[in-house]
Structure formats: structure tokens, C-alpha cells
Design a protein around this motif. Structure first.
Motif, short mmCIF file in Angstrom:
data_model
loop_
_atom_site.label_atom_id
_atom_site.label_comp_id
_atom_site.label_asym_id
_atom_site.label_seq_id
_atom_site.Cartn_x
_atom_site.Cartn_y
_atom_site.Cartn_z
N SER A 26 0.84 -1.19 0.00
CA SER A 26 0.00 0.00 0.00
C SER A 26 0.88 1.24 0.00
N GLN A 27 0.22 2.41 0.01
CA GLN A 27 0.96 3.67 0.03
C GLN A 27 1.79 3.82 1.30
N ALA A 28 1.41 3.11 2.37
CA ALA A 28 2.21 3.15 3.61
C ALA A 28 3.59 2.55 3.34
N ARG A 38 10.45 4.97 0.29
CA ARG A 38 11.11 6.17 -0.22
C ARG A 38 11.89 6.90 0.85
N ALA A 39 11.55 6.65 2.10
CA ALA A 39 12.27 7.32 3.19
C ALA A 39 13.64 6.70 3.43
N LEU A 40 13.78 5.43 3.04
CA LEU A 40 15.07 4.75 3.21
C LEU A 40 16.07 5.29 2.20
N SER A 41 17.31 5.39 2.60
CA SER A 41 18.34 5.93 1.71
C SER A 41 18.88 4.88 0.75
N GLY A 42 18.55 3.62 1.00
CA GLY A 42 19.04 2.55 0.13
C GLY A 42 18.66 1.20 0.69
N THR A 43 19.14 0.14 0.06
CA THR A 43 18.82 -1.21 0.51
C THR A 43 19.40 -1.48 1.89
N TYR A 93 12.05 -4.68 2.02
CA TYR A 93 12.49 -3.72 1.01
C TYR A 93 12.57 -4.38 -0.37
N LYS A 94 13.16 -5.58 -0.42
CA LYS A 94 13.31 -6.28 -1.69
C LYS A 94 11.94 -6.62 -2.28
N HIS A 95 11.01 -7.01 -1.41
CA HIS A 95 9.67 -7.38 -1.88
C HIS A 95 8.92 -6.15 -2.41
#
Length: 214
Positions: A24-26, A32-37, A50-52
Motif C-alpha cells: 500500500s501507500q504506507a 522512499r524514506a530509506l536511503s538505500g537497501t 524492502y526487496k519485496h
């Protein structure tokens, strides 16, 4: 925008998504708040999530829901106000007692040692999770029986395969939906999924559809 990664890791330890049972949008908001993997070694649950979610990147704008739950996870706690300087720091109103009672210290040390020994002998609870994994074939000509046999051939300490079923996707293609129980400290779902991709004649991809702590 910043947040406590450990807070997110603890939150996702018993959830497949930030909110509900589908992306979902959550999820988009937190993604998008994470800087990377995230590092899978220090944040395995967040890395798996994150990968999913990344696999839905092309569908982010069309995903349902709101970012409210994601915003709750990405709001940093307000910094504690600096303690006011005390002009009377050098004044000790209650005095100090530098004298040490040897007998009291001995009893205290014995109690600490007894507590440590008791805690060390306490059986450790083994954390386990029930995972629903979806394995997708290449096309409708893929031998699904051989695909499942290949999946179940993967052996890892702390991994037990469970029930399975074939779920129609469309155009005559079916995916394998299989349940497994894993010991969290022994089994990395990312590593497991990498092993499944080695069966390149059968497996196109795999996703963690659900995950629940036992």
C-alpha cells in the motif's frame, strides 16, 4: 525525513507489510524514506521487506491506501531539550559518603553472580516464523511437480517445509504457494530465495507472501 531503523526492523519482524496484508501507500512512504537497501545482516526483516516492495516499484502510484501508517514509522522522536545549566553545580546539598562497607559489597557481588548464573542456565527461547512463499514458473509449460520437488530439495538448518498448493495466475500459468517454518536466527529468507533461483529451468522468481511469528 529520518527514522529509527531498529524501530522499523522490530515492526517488520512480525509483519509482511507496513499496513494490512498487501502492498500500500504506507509501504511506498517508508520505502522512499530509506536511503538505500538495508543491510540484511543487521536488519534482515527490513531487507526482506524492502526487496519485496521494490518489485512493485512500477506500480507505486496505483497502490491503494494512504501513507498515514508509514508516516507514523518515519517521524523521528523530538530531541530532548538540553538540560538547563545549574549555577549551583558545585554545591552538594546532601554531602557524599566515600566510605565503602566491605560486607555490603560482598553480599551485592554474591547476588549479582547468583542472578547471572540463573540467567545463563535459563533455557533460551528459539524464535520461529511461519512463512508463505510464492514461487513463480516461467510459463504454462513448466513442470510444476518438478518445480516443487526442486524447491523442497533445498535443505537448511532450521528450515522445515510444509503444505503447498498450486494457485492460478492466468493464461494457464500456476504458481506454487508453499508454507515453511524457519528458525529466525538460522535461516535467511533472502539466502533461501537466492537458492531457489538456482533452479533456473523451473523458477522465474519467488516472493514472501506472508510471515508470522510463532
Amino acid at each position: 525525513m529520518s527514522f529509527d531503523l531498529q524501530k522499523l526492523e522490530d515492526y517488520l519482524a512480525s509483519r509482511s507489510y507496513v499496513e494490512g496484508y498487501t502492498p500500500s501507500q504506507a509501504d511506498v512512504h517508508v520505502f522512499r524514506a530509506l536511503s538505500g537497501t538495508p543491510n540484511a545482516a543487521t536488519a534482515p526483516h527490513t531487507a526482506r521487506w524492502y526487496k519485496h516492495v521494490q518489485s512493485y516499484a512500477s506500480e507505486f502510484d496505483s497502490l491503494p491506501g494512504t501513507s498515514k501508517a508509514g508516516e507514523a514509522l518515519t517521524v523521528s522522536a523530538p530531541a530532548a531539550p538540553a538540560a538547563a545549566e545549574d549555577d549551583d553545580d558545585d554545591v552538594d546539598l546532601f554531602g557524599s559518603d566515600d566510605e565503602v562497607d566491605p560486607e555490603a559489597e560482598r553480599v551485592k557481588a554474591e547476588r549479582v553472580a547468583a542472578y547471572a548464573a540463573k540467567k545463563a542456565n535459563k533455557p533460551k527461547t528459539i524464535a520461529k516464523s511461519v512463512v508463505t512463499l510464492e514461487v513463480k514458473p516461467w510459463d504454462d509449460e513448466t513442470d510444476m511437480k518438478a518445480l516443487e520437488e526442486a524447491v523442497r530439495s533445498v535443505e537448511m538448518d532450521g528450515l522445515v517445509w510444509g503444505a503447498s498448493k498450486l494457485v492460478p495466475i492466468g493464461y494457464g500459468i500456476r504458481k506454487l504457494q508453499i508454507t515453511l517454518v524457519v528458525e529466525d536466527e538460522l535461516v535467511s529468507l533472502d539466502e533461501l530465495q537466492e537458492k531457489l533461483t538456482e533452479f533456473e529451468d523451473y523458477v522465474q522468481s519467488s516472493d514472501v507472501a506472508a510471515m508470522q511469528k510463532l
